[in-house]
Design a protein around this motif. Structure first.
Motif, PDB file in Angstrom:
ATOM      1  N   ILE A   9       0.843  -1.201   0.000  1.00  0.00           N
ATOM      2  CA  ILE A   9       0.000   0.000   0.000  1.00  0.00           C
ATOM      3  C   ILE A   9       0.879   1.252   0.000  1.00  0.00           C
ATOM      4  O   ILE A   9       0.644   2.189  -0.766  1.00  0.00           O
ATOM      5  N   VAL A  10       1.914   1.259   0.844  1.00  0.00           N
ATOM      6  CA  VAL A  10       2.836   2.404   0.886  1.00  0.00           C
ATOM      7  C   VAL A  10       3.549   2.547  -0.453  1.00  0.00           C
ATOM      8  O   VAL A  10       3.710   3.659  -0.976  1.00  0.00           O
ATOM      9  N   GLU A  11       3.952   1.432  -1.025  1.00  0.00           N
ATOM     10  CA  GLU A  11       4.627   1.454  -2.328  1.00  0.00           C
ATOM     11  C   GLU A  11       3.711   2.043  -3.406  1.00  0.00           C
ATOM     12  O   GLU A  11       4.132   2.859  -4.225  1.00  0.00           O
ATOM     13  N   ALA A  12       2.444   1.642  -3.385  1.00  0.00           N
ATOM     14  CA  ALA A  12       1.473   2.158  -4.356  1.00  0.00           C
ATOM     15  C   ALA A  12       1.241   3.655  -4.154  1.00  0.00           C
ATOM     16  O   ALA A  12       1.127   4.414  -5.131  1.00  0.00           O
ATOM     17  N   GLN A  13       1.184   4.090  -2.901  1.00  0.00           N
ATOM     18  CA  GLN A  13       0.998   5.510  -2.622  1.00  0.00           C
ATOM     19  C   GLN A  13       2.200   6.329  -3.097  1.00  0.00           C
ATOM     20  O   GLN A  13       2.035   7.413  -3.656  1.00  0.00           O
ATOM     21  N   LYS A  14       3.402   5.810  -2.887  1.00  0.00           N
ATOM     22  CA  LYS A  14       4.603   6.511  -3.352  1.00  0.00           C
ATOM     23  C   LYS A  14       4.604   6.609  -4.880  1.00  0.00           C
ATOM     24  O   LYS A  14       4.922   7.658  -5.442  1.00  0.00           O
ATOM     25  N   ALA A  15       4.233   5.527  -5.523  1.00  0.00           N
ATOM     26  CA  ALA A  15       4.187   5.539  -6.986  1.00  0.00           C
ATOM     27  C   ALA A  15       3.148   6.541  -7.484  1.00  0.00           C
ATOM     28  O   ALA A  15       3.394   7.274  -8.450  1.00  0.00           O
ATOM     29  N   SER A  16       2.004   6.597  -6.827  1.00  0.00           N
ATOM     30  CA  SER A  16       0.963   7.558  -7.221  1.00  0.00           C
ATOM     31  C   SER A  16       1.431   8.989  -7.010  1.00  0.00           C
ATOM     32  O   SER A  16       1.179   9.862  -7.850  1.00  0.00           O
ATOM     33  N   LEU A  17       2.127   9.236  -5.907  1.00  0.00           N
ATOM     34  CA  LEU A  17       2.648  10.572  -5.642  1.00  0.00           C
ATOM     35  C   LEU A  17       3.693  10.963  -6.688  1.00  0.00           C
ATOM     36  O   LEU A  17       3.677  12.084  -7.208  1.00  0.00           O
ATOM     37  N   ASP A  18       4.575  10.034  -7.027  1.00  0.00           N
ATOM     38  CA  ASP A  18       5.576  10.300  -8.069  1.00  0.00           C
ATOM     39  C   ASP A  18       4.903  10.622  -9.394  1.00  0.00           C
ATOM     40  O   ASP A  18       5.317  11.534 -10.116  1.00  0.00           O
ATOM     41  N   THR A  19       3.863   9.879  -9.717  1.00  0.00           N
ATOM     42  CA  THR A  19       3.128  10.120 -10.961  1.00  0.00           C
ATOM     43  C   THR A  19       2.471  11.493 -10.940  1.00  0.00           C
ATOM     44  O   THR A  19       2.544  12.236 -11.928  1.00  0.00           O
ATOM     45  N   LEU A  20       1.844  11.840  -9.816  1.00  0.00           N
ATOM     46  CA  LEU A  20       1.191  13.144  -9.693  1.00  0.00           C
ATOM     47  C   LEU A  20       2.203  14.275  -9.855  1.00  0.00           C
ATOM     48  O   LEU A  20       1.955  15.236 -10.593  1.00  0.00           O
ATOM     49  N   VAL A  21       3.337  14.152  -9.209  1.00  0.00           N
ATOM     50  CA  VAL A  21       4.375  15.183  -9.319  1.00  0.00           C
ATOM     51  C   VAL A  21       4.878  15.270 -10.760  1.00  0.00           C
ATOM     52  O   VAL A  21       5.067  16.359 -11.303  1.00  0.00           O
ATOM     53  N   GLY A  22       5.086  14.131 -11.394  1.00  0.00           N
ATOM     54  CA  GLY A  22       5.545  14.117 -12.782  1.00  0.00           C
ATOM     55  C   GLY A  22       4.545  14.758 -13.726  1.00  0.00           C
ATOM     56  O   GLY A  22       4.924  15.555 -14.598  1.00  0.00           O
ATOM     57  N   LEU A  23       3.266  14.434 -13.558  1.00  0.00           N
ATOM     58  CA  LEU A  23       2.233  15.023 -14.420  1.00  0.00           C
ATOM     59  C   LEU A  23       2.095  16.525 -14.165  1.00  0.00           C
ATOM     60  O   LEU A  23       1.923  17.301 -15.110  1.00  0.00           O
ATOM     61  N   THR A  24       2.170  16.914 -12.912  1.00  0.00           N
ATOM     62  CA  THR A  24       2.101  18.340 -12.589  1.00  0.00           C
ATOM     63  C   THR A  24       3.254  19.086 -13.250  1.00  0.00           C
ATOM     64  O   THR A  24       3.075  20.178 -13.802  1.00  0.00           O
ATOM     65  N   SER A  25       4.414  18.484 -13.222  1.00  0.00           N
ATOM     66  CA  SER A  25       5.583  19.083 -13.879  1.00  0.00           C
ATOM     67  C   SER A  25       5.342  19.223 -15.380  1.00  0.00           C
ATOM     68  O   SER A  25       5.676  20.257 -15.975  1.00  0.00           O
ATOM     69  N   LYS A  26       4.762  18.194 -15.995  1.00  0.00           N
ATOM     70  CA  LYS A  26       4.476  18.255 -17.432  1.00  0.00           C
ATOM     71  C   LYS A  26       3.458  19.352 -17.740  1.00  0.00           C
ATOM     72  O   LYS A  26       3.569  20.049 -18.751  1.00  0.00           O
ATOM     73  N   VAL A  27       2.457  19.506 -16.879  1.00  0.00           N
ATOM     74  CA  VAL A  27       1.462  20.558 -17.078  1.00  0.00           C
ATOM     75  C   VAL A  27       2.132  21.924 -17.013  1.00  0.00           C
ATOM     76  O   VAL A  27       1.888  22.793 -17.858  1.00  0.00           O
ATOM     77  N   PHE A  28       2.984  22.118 -16.017  1.00  0.00           N
ATOM     78  CA  PHE A  28       3.676  23.404 -15.898  1.00  0.00           C
ATOM     79  C   PHE A  28       4.611  23.645 -17.070  1.00  0.00           C
ATOM     80  O   PHE A  28       4.732  24.780 -17.547  1.00  0.00           O
TER      81      PHE A  28
END
Length: 188
Positions: A9-28
């Motif tokens: 569960i922690v691993e999945a949450q970290k992966a989701s957070l990394d994805t969110l940060v990556g997508l946010t970076s792409k949007v910016f």
């Protein structure tokens, strides 16, 4: 190890957070590129307008004013097409990044669901094979539907972009033709 262990569960949450940060970076990144394009367009438009106004104020007769207007209007269609091309390039590269992430998540989730169904099916009571086969069939049907919708959407976007390109080029051609006609009439 349990399918739903705290570590997973922690691993999945970290992966989701990394994805969110990556997508946010792409949007910016896309927003920054679009902002730069708009600033560049505004700067050049202001400079061209200032130059056109200076030239218009120095005009001595109506024929010269008409010729100046024609000269200033001719590049507008090409500049509009160029702006649209750059805008779509920025949007397409941003969309491509999102598509890659969405596809990766879809594949990971699909594998996770299939793994869960298989592990539950293997641990299920005797005679439950038909139920798990039905679930697997539903998952396969959903997968096929998703892939069909995704493919159809990509095709529709491509058709729309091609249609808009064709229309924009036709309008640019008409504008060039019309300004040439006005130019010839003004000289006559």
């Amino acid at each position: 190890m349990n399918q739903f262990s705290p570590e997973k569960i922690v691993e999945a949450q970290k992966a989701s957070l990394d994805t969110l940060v990556g997508l946010t970076s792409k949007v910016f990144d896309g927003f920054e590129r679009l902002l730069e394009l708009n600033l560049q367009t505004m700067r050049s438009t202001l400079a061209e307008t200032r130059e056109g106004m200076k030239r218009a104020l120095s005009v001595k007769d109506p024929q010269e004013l008409i010729a100046l207007q024609i000269e200033l209007l001719q590049p507008v269609a090409e500049k509009s097409l160029s702006y649209r091309h750059h805008f779509l390039e920025i949007a397409a590269s941003t969309r491509t990044e999102f598509d890659k992430v969405a596809e990766a998540h879809y594949e990971a989730n699909k594998r996770g669901v299939q793994s869960l169904v298989e592990s539950v099916g293997n641990a299920g009571p005797a005679g439950s094979e038909a139920v798990f086969a039905a679930v697997q069939t539903a998952i396969n049907a959903t997968t096929t539907l998703y892939e069909t919708v995704q493919s159809t959407t990509k095709q529709a976007v491509q058709v729309a972009e091609n249609s808009f390109d064709t229309a924009a080029n036709a309008v640019a051609k008409v504008v060039r033709h019309r300004t040439a006609q006005i130019s010839r009439a003004a000289k006559a």
